[in-house]
Design an enzyme around this catalytic site. Structure first.
Site, short mmCIF file in Angstrom:
data_model
loop_
_atom_site.label_atom_id
_atom_site.label_comp_id
_atom_site.label_asym_id
_atom_site.label_seq_id
_atom_site.Cartn_x
_atom_site.Cartn_y
_atom_site.Cartn_z
N CYS A 115 0.82 -1.22 0.00
CA CYS A 115 0.00 0.00 0.00
C CYS A 115 0.85 1.27 0.00
O CYS A 115 0.34 2.35 -0.29
CB CYS A 115 -0.95 0.01 1.19
N HIS A 255 -3.47 6.99 3.34
CA HIS A 255 -3.88 5.67 2.85
C HIS A 255 -5.22 5.32 3.51
O HIS A 255 -5.41 5.55 4.70
CB HIS A 255 -2.82 4.64 3.19
N ASN A 285 -10.46 -0.26 1.00
CA ASN A 285 -9.00 -0.16 0.94
C ASN A 285 -8.54 -0.65 -0.43
O ASN A 285 -8.68 -1.82 -0.76
CB ASN A 285 -8.40 -1.02 2.06
O1 UT7 Z 1 -3.68 -1.55 3.80
C1 UT7 Z 1 -2.99 -2.03 4.89
C2 UT7 Z 1 -3.56 -3.29 5.44
N1 UT7 Z 1 -4.78 -3.25 6.19
C3 UT7 Z 1 -5.03 -2.59 7.34
O2 UT7 Z 1 -4.43 -1.61 7.63
C4 UT7 Z 1 -6.05 -3.08 8.27
C5 UT7 Z 1 -5.64 -2.84 9.70
N2 UT7 Z 1 -6.56 -3.48 10.61
C6 UT7 Z 1 -7.83 -3.08 10.77
O3 UT7 Z 1 -8.30 -2.18 10.11
C7 UT7 Z 1 -8.65 -3.75 11.85
O4 UT7 Z 1 -7.79 -4.50 12.67
C8 UT7 Z 1 -9.77 -4.65 11.28
C9 UT7 Z 1 -10.84 -3.80 10.62
C10 UT7 Z 1 -9.21 -5.64 10.27
C11 UT7 Z 1 -10.42 -5.44 12.41
O5 UT7 Z 1 -10.91 -4.54 13.39
P1 UT7 Z 1 -10.58 -4.76 14.93
O6 UT7 Z 1 -11.27 -3.72 15.68
O7 UT7 Z 1 -9.08 -4.87 15.06
O8 UT7 Z 1 -11.29 -6.14 15.21
P2 UT7 Z 1 -10.65 -7.51 15.69
O9 UT7 Z 1 -9.85 -8.13 14.59
O10 UT7 Z 1 -9.99 -7.30 17.02
O11 UT7 Z 1 -11.98 -8.34 15.91
C12 UT7 Z 1 -12.97 -7.96 16.87
C13 UT7 Z 1 -14.14 -8.91 16.72
C14 UT7 Z 1 -13.75 -10.38 16.66
O12 UT7 Z 1 -14.73 -11.11 17.35
P3 UT7 Z 1 -14.45 -11.68 18.82
O13 UT7 Z 1 -13.23 -12.54 18.69
O14 UT7 Z 1 -14.22 -10.46 19.67
O15 UT7 Z 1 -15.69 -12.42 19.12
C15 UT7 Z 1 -13.81 -10.67 15.21
O16 UT7 Z 1 -14.07 -12.05 14.95
O17 UT7 Z 1 -14.83 -8.63 15.49
C16 UT7 Z 1 -14.98 -9.83 14.76
N3 UT7 Z 1 -14.98 -9.53 13.34
C17 UT7 Z 1 -16.10 -9.25 12.65
N4 UT7 Z 1 -17.39 -9.19 13.01
C18 UT7 Z 1 -18.29 -8.88 12.06
C19 UT7 Z 1 -13.92 -9.46 12.50
N5 UT7 Z 1 -14.33 -9.17 11.26
C20 UT7 Z 1 -15.68 -9.02 11.32
C21 UT7 Z 1 -16.67 -8.71 10.38
N6 UT7 Z 1 -17.95 -8.64 10.78
N7 UT7 Z 1 -16.37 -8.47 9.07
#
Ligand code: UT7
Length: 328
Positions: A115, A255, A285
């Site tokens: 990215c 970004h 993204n």
């Molecule tokens: O371009 C460069 C690369 N990309 C990035 O920069 C992305 C960087 N990361 C992020 O933007 C965030 O970490 C995410 C958007 C990917 C995830 O958000 P988060 O607040 O870090 O969530 P998490 O991974 O800690 O997950 C929290 C909860 C989990 O459930 P439990 O374990 O707490 O029950 C996940 O399973 O949210 C759940 N979850 C979802 N729920 C509904 C993860 N994805 C989803 C989803 N819909 N799509």
């Protein structure tokens, strides 16, 4: 040695027609519109047609940038394409684009910094022009991330979209142009964001496909923490190198990975949201395309005018990061 001031002469962007909404994703995986909007800021993204590859998305963006710059393809000395979703391993997407454009005299190569690739590409090309090696360069950031996304994995499939952004750069009057670049990498974070299948360590095979290694893998929350830290610090470093302060920024072009990452950067830079371009709600993204697409939109909509100071800042797989101060 006397250095030529180098800046942006023209911008362009292109997105495919097909829209994938949060509601569509609700029907594909266990997710919901509320979660996606509050955790990422995204509402919809664009998806390439089956027959569209990176060079196809790049072409209209590049043609628009050339038109806006008033430059013919034949005048280009250099084409750099930043992408992690090239048409194929080789030849480079830059060479395929060179042929489509008819840019007969240009050198052409792809650049892999995920990215951050567009900022890396700008720095590469700007240096060639500053020292007089080349006169005009085209830099394209393009991704077809839908083709490496696992649409059964809710952790990643809600995030990514397809598109292309392009700029033509060349000599500009004194006082304008790129004022600084800050580029960085930390290979110790390489495992956090990767696509393993199809390379020389893990060639494509029935087994690699069965293990889904042809899809992008991301440790989302680890990348998130890194991004929150690096976006602000890289933008500050680029400002310091340019001899400017936060108060000099007319528009931040970050970004577009997650609205919460962008908000953290705005807080650190003490900038209100009005001084930031945000398009992840419409495009998700788009990897290396996100910054040039946002830059082109800012120019087209008049949010960035001649003489304005912008800071472009990004991060990505590698891990990599980069920022640049540009006076348009
Ligand atoms: O371009 C460069 C690369 N990309 C990035 O920069 C992305 C960087 N990361 C992020 O933007 C965030 O970490 C995410 C958007 C990917 C995830 O958000 P988060 O607040 O870090 O969530 P998490 O991974 O800690 O997950 C929290 C909860 C989990 O459930 P439990 O374990 O707490 O029950 C996940 O399973 O949210 C759940 N979850 C979802 N729920 C509904 C993860 N994805 C989803 C989803 N819909 N799509």
């Amino acid at each position: 040695m006397e250095l030529t001031p180098v800046g942006v002469l023209g911008t362009g962007r292109y997105v495919p027609d097909k829209v994938l909404t949060n509601q569509d994703l609700e029907r594909m995986v266990d997710t919901n519109d509320e979660w996606i909007r509050t955790r990422t800021g995204m509402s919809e993204r664009r998806i390439a047609a089956p027959e569209q590859a990176a060079s196809d998305l790049s072409l209209p963006a590049a043609e628009q940038a050339l038109k806006n710059a008033g430059i013919r393809a034949e005048d280009l000395d250099l084409i750099i394409v930043a992408t992690i979703t090239p048409d194929m391993s080789f030849p480079s997407t830059a060479c395929l684009l060179q042929e489509k454009l008819g840019a007969k005299k240009s050198a052409a190569y792809d650049l892999s910094a995920a990215c951050t690739g567009f900022i890396y590409g700008l720095a590469n090309a700007a240096n060639f022009i500053a020292v007089g090696t080349y006169k005009y360069a085209l830099i394209v950031g393009v991704e077809v991330l839908s083709k490496i996304t696992d649409y059964t994995d809710r952790n990643t499939c809600v995030l990514f979209g397809d598109g292309a952004g392009a700029v033509v750069i060349g000599a500009v009057p004194e006082g304008r142009g790129f004022k600084s670049f800050d580029l960085g990498a930390d290979g110790s974070g390489g495992e956090l964001l990767k696509l393993q299948g199809g390379g020389s360590r893990c060639p494509s095979s029935a087994v690699s496909v069965e293990q889904k290694l042809h899809y992008l893998y991301m440790a989302g929350s680890e990348v998130f923490k890194f991004a929150v830290r690096i976006m602000g610090s890289s933008a500050e470093e680029a400002l310091r190198k340019a001899g400017l302060g936060k108060e000099d920024i007319d528009l931040l072009i970050p970004h577009q990975a997650n609205i919460r990452i962008i908000q953290a950067a705005l807080n650190r830079l003490h900038l209100p949201e009005e001084k930031c371009i945000i398009n992840l709600d419409r495009y998700g993204n788009v990897g290396a395309a996100s910054i040039p697409m946002a830059l082109a939109e800012a120019v087209e909509t008049g949010r960035l005018k001649e003489g304005d100071t912008t800071v472009m800042v990004g991060f990505g797989a590698g891990l990599t990061w980069g920022a640049s101060v540009l006076v348009l």
